[in-house]
Design a protein around this motif. Structure first.
Motif, short mmCIF file in Angstrom:
data_model
loop_
_atom_site.label_atom_id
_atom_site.label_comp_id
_atom_site.label_asym_id
_atom_site.label_seq_id
_atom_site.Cartn_x
_atom_site.Cartn_y
_atom_site.Cartn_z
N LYS A 94 1.37 -1.30 0.05
CA LYS A 94 0.23 -0.20 0.10
C LYS A 94 0.98 1.47 -0.39
CE LYS A 94 -3.59 1.69 2.42
NZ LYS A 94 -4.87 2.19 3.64
N GLN A 131 2.40 1.80 -3.14
CA GLN A 131 1.82 2.04 -4.07
C GLN A 131 0.65 3.66 -3.68
OE1 GLN A 131 -1.38 -1.11 -3.67
NE2 GLN A 131 -0.02 -2.08 -5.00
N GLN A 132 1.36 4.32 -2.78
CA GLN A 132 0.49 5.06 -2.43
C GLN A 132 1.12 5.85 -2.61
OE1 GLN A 132 -2.40 5.12 0.56
NE2 GLN A 132 -3.71 3.86 0.19
N GLN A 133 2.20 6.23 -2.60
CA GLN A 133 3.20 7.41 -2.47
C GLN A 133 4.61 6.82 -3.43
OE1 GLN A 133 4.49 8.21 1.17
NE2 GLN A 133 2.27 8.93 2.22
#
Length: 172
Positions: A130, A133-135
């Protein structure tokens, strides 16, 4: 074996934090040591390295640091970095990193080599995915063929200090 053959014996222990590793190896070009001019007795320095390697908690590490400052004065940068590297090691173990290489402004973490490990279906690995993927600027995951077979690696760029490496790893 706990994960596979004897899984039914461990039912009910799922709520306990699970560590998939006992040890992590750190390889770095940062100076992580007690300098000779800080602790000039070789035997004493070796004893302190052994004590440091046996510490298990943040409280023990803080107490160790206090003892060093009381006995030898303010910590030089190399000794501060050495203590931070212990925290990196603890964090790496919790993140499933068997090996951490911090060289040339980059941190590369080698995940557990057993691709069948339940670690890869667990909450910790999910948080890492996560985060990546998000950063995307935080880090990346790569597969690499090594002598031990295909390995999954965590890569963090622009790591200019051990303190920065710890901060980035703690973001997960």
């Amino acid at each position: 074996m706990k994960e596979k053959e004897f899984k039914d014996l461990y039912t009910g222990t799922e709520h306990e934090p699970k560590t998939h590793l006992k040890e992590t190896v750190i390889d770095t070009d940062f100076e992580l040591l007690f300098p000779d001019d800080y602790i000039n007795n070789i035997t004493e320095r070796l004893d302190l390295y052994n004590r440091l390697s046996s510490l298990k908690t943040e409280e023990e590490l803080n107490q160790f640091e206090t003892e060093l400052v009381d006995r030898f004065g303010p910590l030089p940068e190399q000794a501060e970095d050495l203590l931070i590297s212990v925290r990196i090691k603890w964090k790496a173990i919790s993140l499933g990193l068997e090996r951490v290489v911090m060289k040339k402004g980059r941190l590369v973490g080698y995940f557990i080599k057993d691709q069948e490990s339940s670690f890869y279906q667990g909450e910790t690995f999910g948080r890492i995915l996560k985060q990546v993927q998000q950063q995307p600027n935080w880090g990346s995951l790569k597969e690499k063929q090594t002598r031990q077979g295909l390995r999954l690696l965590l890569r963090l760029e622009n790591i200019d200090s051990v303190e920065q490496a710890l901060e980035r790893l703690q973001a997960v």
